[in-house]
Design a protein around this motif. Structure first.
Motif, PDB file in Angstrom:
ATOM      1  N   MET A 226      41.750  37.751  45.590  1.00  0.00           N
ATOM      2  CA  MET A 226      41.041  38.067  44.349  1.00  0.00           C
ATOM      3  C   MET A 226      41.639  39.294  43.663  1.00  0.00           C
ATOM      4  N   PHE A 227      42.189  40.222  44.457  1.00  0.00           N
ATOM      5  CA  PHE A 227      42.736  41.438  43.871  1.00  0.00           C
ATOM      6  C   PHE A 227      44.089  41.178  43.206  1.00  0.00           C
ATOM      7  N   PHE A 228      44.873  40.256  43.764  1.00  0.00           N
ATOM      8  CA  PHE A 228      46.099  39.827  43.100  1.00  0.00           C
ATOM      9  C   PHE A 228      45.765  39.200  41.747  1.00  0.00           C
ATOM     10  N   ARG A 229      44.789  38.308  41.770  1.00  0.00           N
ATOM     11  CA  ARG A 229      44.430  37.601  40.537  1.00  0.00           C
ATOM     12  C   ARG A 229      43.907  38.564  39.481  1.00  0.00           C
ATOM     13  N   GLY A 230      43.147  39.581  39.919  1.00  0.00           N
ATOM     14  CA  GLY A 230      42.621  40.565  38.981  1.00  0.00           C
ATOM     15  C   GLY A 230      43.717  41.371  38.304  1.00  0.00           C
ATOM     16  N   VAL A 231      44.735  41.781  39.077  1.00  0.00           N
ATOM     17  CA  VAL A 231      45.848  42.536  38.495  1.00  0.00           C
ATOM     18  C   VAL A 231      46.616  41.675  37.507  1.00  0.00           C
ATOM     19  N   LEU A 232      46.911  40.444  37.888  1.00  0.00           N
ATOM     20  CA  LEU A 232      47.667  39.559  36.995  1.00  0.00           C
ATOM     21  C   LEU A 232      46.908  39.293  35.699  1.00  0.00           C
ATOM     22  N   GLU A 233      45.602  39.117  35.803  1.00  0.00           N
ATOM     23  CA  GLU A 233      44.792  38.892  34.601  1.00  0.00           C
ATOM     24  C   GLU A 233      44.782  40.136  33.716  1.00  0.00           C
ATOM     25  N   MET A 234      44.687  41.294  34.335  1.00  0.00           N
ATOM     26  CA  MET A 234      44.705  42.538  33.559  1.00  0.00           C
ATOM     27  C   MET A 234      46.035  42.712  32.836  1.00  0.00           C
ATOM     28  N   VAL A 235      47.140  42.398  33.522  1.00  0.00           N
ATOM     29  CA  VAL A 235      48.456  42.493  32.887  1.00  0.00           C
ATOM     30  C   VAL A 235      48.553  41.528  31.710  1.00  0.00           C
ATOM     31  N   ARG A 236      48.050  40.322  31.899  1.00  0.00           N
ATOM     32  CA  ARG A 236      48.106  39.333  30.812  1.00  0.00           C
ATOM     33  C   ARG A 236      47.292  39.800  29.615  1.00  0.00           C
TER      34      ARG A 236
ATOM     35  N   HIS B 141      43.997  53.337  37.889  1.00  0.00           N
ATOM     36  CA  HIS B 141      42.548  53.528  37.812  1.00  0.00           C
ATOM     37  C   HIS B 141      41.882  52.278  37.229  1.00  0.00           C
ATOM     38  N   ARG B 142      42.454  51.742  36.163  1.00  0.00           N
ATOM     39  CA  ARG B 142      41.910  50.523  35.545  1.00  0.00           C
ATOM     40  C   ARG B 142      41.956  49.351  36.520  1.00  0.00           C
ATOM     41  N   MET B 143      43.039  49.261  37.292  1.00  0.00           N
ATOM     42  CA  MET B 143      43.133  48.185  38.290  1.00  0.00           C
ATOM     43  C   MET B 143      42.061  48.331  39.361  1.00  0.00           C
TER      44      MET B 143
END
Length: 204
Positions: free
Chosen positions: A34-44, A98-100
């Protein structure tokens, strides 16, 4: 033909920190998908599809399952690159981490495990922080955490053998507290070792 994305190199001290943290990890040190997916979504969302694709080039998996475990070294590489790519959009490298961390708190609390933790804490910030070491054990395979109280709404959250930098977990702790209604949240982390840190936490 799509032009190649030109990404400036990371700062030398950032590269050193990443390499040092990865070198101290073992194959048993894992974190949830879930944490990988969260970072990728934030980058997108903040950087667009081209930056997301730049991050995905690092990763061996095309798809990440929320509660499946993946090597923390892969997550370190992803999060450091993402923070580097989003530094301008977020106001700096640490601010991006911090945002991540805030995103990770949101994603965890939205999961079944996170909802259970929040229910046990009865949406009270103090109880949530006392339950948080359990939440970490559900999220990652490594490290030790503990909470020492300095007042009714203040304390010190300690982390040992934890791979992410303090800015990331400042975001995690702030995100957790804000999610249960804490106001004027203050979280200040400092390294006490290569993989150890302590966080002064307060709210009202």
């Amino acid at each position: 033909m799509t032009p190649l994305l030109r990404v400036r190199p990371m700062a030398p001290e950032v590269e050193r920190s990443l390499k040092q943290r990865c070198a101290l990890a073992t194959p048993e040190d894992t974190t949830r998908g879930m944490f990988f997916r969260g970072v990728l979504e934030m980058v997108r969302q903040l950087g667009g599809p081209a930056l997301e694709e730049e991050c995905r080039k690092l990763l061996p998996e095309k798809r990440y399952l929320d509660f499946y475990s993946y090597p923390v070294t892969h997550f370190l590489q992803l999060s450091f690159l993402a923070a580097h790519l989003l530094a301008d959009a977020c106001g700096g490298f640490d601010e991006a981490h911090h945002r991540m961390g805030q995103q990770a708190a949101h994603d965890f609390l939205a999961s079944v495990a996170g909802k259970t933790l929040r229910m046990l804490a009865r949406d009270e910030p103090r109880l949530l922080l006392e339950q948080l070491p359990t939440g970490f054990r559900l999220s990652v395979s490594y490290g030790e955490r503990g909470m020492t109280w300095t007042g009714p709404t203040s304390g010190c959250f300690t982390m040992k053998r934890n791979f992410m930098p303090p800015a990331y977990h400042e975001g995690v702790l702030a995100g957790m507290l804000e999610a249960v209604g804490a106001r004027d949240v203050q979280v200040h982390g400092r390294d006490t070792g290569v993989l150890d840190a302590e966080y002064a936490v307060s709210w009202r």
